[in-house]
Scaffold this motif. Sequence first.
Motif, PDB file in Angstrom:
ATOM      1  N   VAL A 119       0.832  -1.200   0.000  1.00 35.22           N
ATOM      2  CA  VAL A 119       0.000   0.000   0.000  1.00 35.22           C
ATOM      3  C   VAL A 119       0.869   1.253   0.000  1.00 35.22           C
ATOM      4  CG1 VAL A 119      -1.517   1.370   1.488  1.00 35.22           C
ATOM      5  CG2 VAL A 119      -2.084  -1.002   0.986  1.00 35.22           C
ATOM      6  N   ARG A 120       1.929   1.246   0.785  1.00 37.13           N
ATOM      7  CA  ARG A 120       2.827   2.414   0.825  1.00 37.13           C
ATOM      8  C   ARG A 120       3.451   2.682  -0.547  1.00 37.13           C
ATOM      9  NH1 ARG A 120       4.162   4.991   5.314  1.00 37.13           N
ATOM     10  NH2 ARG A 120       3.614   4.142   7.360  1.00 37.13           N
ATOM     11  N   GLN A 125       3.815   5.438  -5.901  1.00 37.24           N
ATOM     12  CA  GLN A 125       4.239   5.220  -7.275  1.00 37.24           C
ATOM     13  C   GLN A 125       3.123   5.017  -8.295  1.00 37.24           C
ATOM     14  OE1 GLN A 125       8.462   2.966  -6.083  1.00 37.24           O
ATOM     15  NE2 GLN A 125       6.981   1.985  -7.414  1.00 37.24           N
ATOM     16  N   ALA A 126       1.899   4.850  -7.865  1.00 37.15           N
ATOM     17  CA  ALA A 126       0.821   4.551  -8.816  1.00 37.15           C
ATOM     18  C   ALA A 126       0.700   5.643  -9.878  1.00 37.15           C
ATOM     19  CB  ALA A 126      -0.503   4.398  -8.076  1.00 37.15           C
ATOM     20  N   THR A 127       0.496   5.213 -11.108  1.00 36.14           N
ATOM     21  CA  THR A 127       0.269   6.148 -12.202  1.00 36.14           C
ATOM     22  C   THR A 127      -1.165   6.670 -12.132  1.00 36.14           C
ATOM     23  OG1 THR A 127      -0.524   4.442 -13.706  1.00 36.14           O
ATOM     24  CG2 THR A 127       1.868   4.815 -13.634  1.00 36.14           C
ATOM     25  N   ALA A 165      -0.112  -1.767  -8.779  1.00 37.59           N
ATOM     26  CA  ALA A 165       0.360  -0.379  -8.758  1.00 37.59           C
ATOM     27  C   ALA A 165       1.732  -0.247  -8.103  1.00 37.59           C
ATOM     28  CB  ALA A 165      -0.643   0.513  -8.033  1.00 37.59           C
ATOM     29  N   THR A 166       2.198  -1.279  -7.416  1.00 32.34           N
ATOM     30  CA  THR A 166       3.539  -1.221  -6.829  1.00 32.34           C
ATOM     31  C   THR A 166       4.616  -1.358  -7.892  1.00 32.34           C
ATOM     32  OG1 THR A 166       3.755  -3.630  -6.467  1.00 32.34           O
ATOM     33  CG2 THR A 166       2.676  -2.340  -4.728  1.00 32.34           C
ATOM     34  N   GLY A 167       4.249  -1.955  -9.025  1.00 29.73           N
ATOM     35  CA  GLY A 167       5.242  -2.203 -10.066  1.00 29.73           C
ATOM     36  C   GLY A 167       6.109  -3.412  -9.772  1.00 29.73           C
ATOM     37  N   PHE A 171       4.837  -8.872  -4.899  1.00 26.47           N
ATOM     38  CA  PHE A 171       3.848  -8.630  -3.850  1.00 26.47           C
ATOM     39  C   PHE A 171       2.614  -9.493  -4.086  1.00 26.47           C
ATOM     40  CE2 PHE A 171       6.108  -4.586  -2.998  1.00 26.47           C
ATOM     41  CZ  PHE A 171       6.205  -4.689  -1.625  1.00 26.47           C
ATOM     42  N   ARG A 172       2.091  -9.432  -5.291  1.00 27.35           N
ATOM     43  CA  ARG A 172       0.897 -10.212  -5.606  1.00 27.35           C
ATOM     44  C   ARG A 172       1.176 -11.709  -5.502  1.00 27.35           C
ATOM     45  NH1 ARG A 172      -2.872  -9.698 -11.085  1.00 27.35           N
ATOM     46  NH2 ARG A 172      -4.217 -11.486 -10.652  1.00 27.35           N
ATOM     47  N   GLN A 173       2.311 -12.143  -6.012  1.00 29.77           N
ATOM     48  CA  GLN A 173       2.646 -13.568  -5.986  1.00 29.77           C
ATOM     49  C   GLN A 173       2.769 -14.084  -4.565  1.00 29.77           C
ATOM     50  OE1 GLN A 173       6.112 -14.329  -8.416  1.00 29.77           O
ATOM     51  NE2 GLN A 173       5.316 -13.128 -10.128  1.00 29.77           N
TER      52      GLN A 173
END
Length: 242
Positions: A119-120, A125-127, A165-167, A171-173
Motif C-alpha cells: 500500500v505504501r 508510485q501509482a500512475t 500499482a507497486t510495479g 507482492f501479488r505472488q
Amino acid sequence: MPENANQTSSEIDTERTDGPRDVPRALIALIEEEGLKVGDRLPPELDLVRRLGFGRSTIRETLKTWESMGVVSRNKGAGTRLIAEISQNTLRVALTIKHEAESLLRMQQVRGPLEIEAVRIATRQATPEQRKLINARAAELMAVFEAGEDWRPADHRFHNAIHEATGNPLFRQFIEQIQKAFHDIYETPFGKAHLGQETIPLHRPLADAIIAGDEDKAAELTQTIIDMVCVETQKISEEHDG
C-alpha cells in the motif's frame, strides 16, 4: 520382563503412518473403551504410546492441545486427568475452530507487513491510470457489498489493483501464495464465507488515501483492516472455548 522394556527412545517416538490427526480419535476411543469419566486419570504417556502405536511426541502435543482447550489437566505428580466430557463430535468442532484460528492468525502475521508495504509503495508510485483503476475497483467493491452480494471476488480485484500499482509482481505472488496455503485447507474459515465483512466499509477511504497520495493514512487503514480480522478471529476462537 515387560514387552516394551528394551524399547529405545527412538522406537518410542516412531509415528504411525496414519498421522497425528488420528491421535485424538484414538485417544477418545481408548477413553470410551476404558469408561473414563470426568476426574479420571488417563494412562501414562508411555502406556499410550504402546497401546495406540503413535510416537510419544505426537501424543504429548495432542494432550497439550487438549489442555489448552480445557479438556484435560496435566500435572507431573498427578498425571493427566479428564476435566471435561469429550466425544468425537465435540472434539472435531473444537479442534477445527482452534486450528483454523491459529492458521489464520499466522497467515495474517506474514501477510500484514507485505500488504502495508504494498500500500505504501502503491500510494507513492501509482500512475494516474492505476489510481483510476483502484478507484473503480473500490467503487465496484462497495456496490457489491451494499447490494448484499458476495463481495469476495471484488475485494480480490481491489487488492490486486493495489499490488499491480507497486510495479513489483512479487507482492501479488507472495500474498496469493500465503492465502492459497490457508484456503487450500479452509475454504470458509469457521464456516463463515465472509469473515472480515466489517472491514469492507474501510476499503473506500483506503482507496481515497491511495489516490490522494496520503501514504501514512493508507498504511494506517490497512493495519486497521488487518487488526479487525485478527480480533474477529480471536473472538470466535475464545467464544467457542468458553
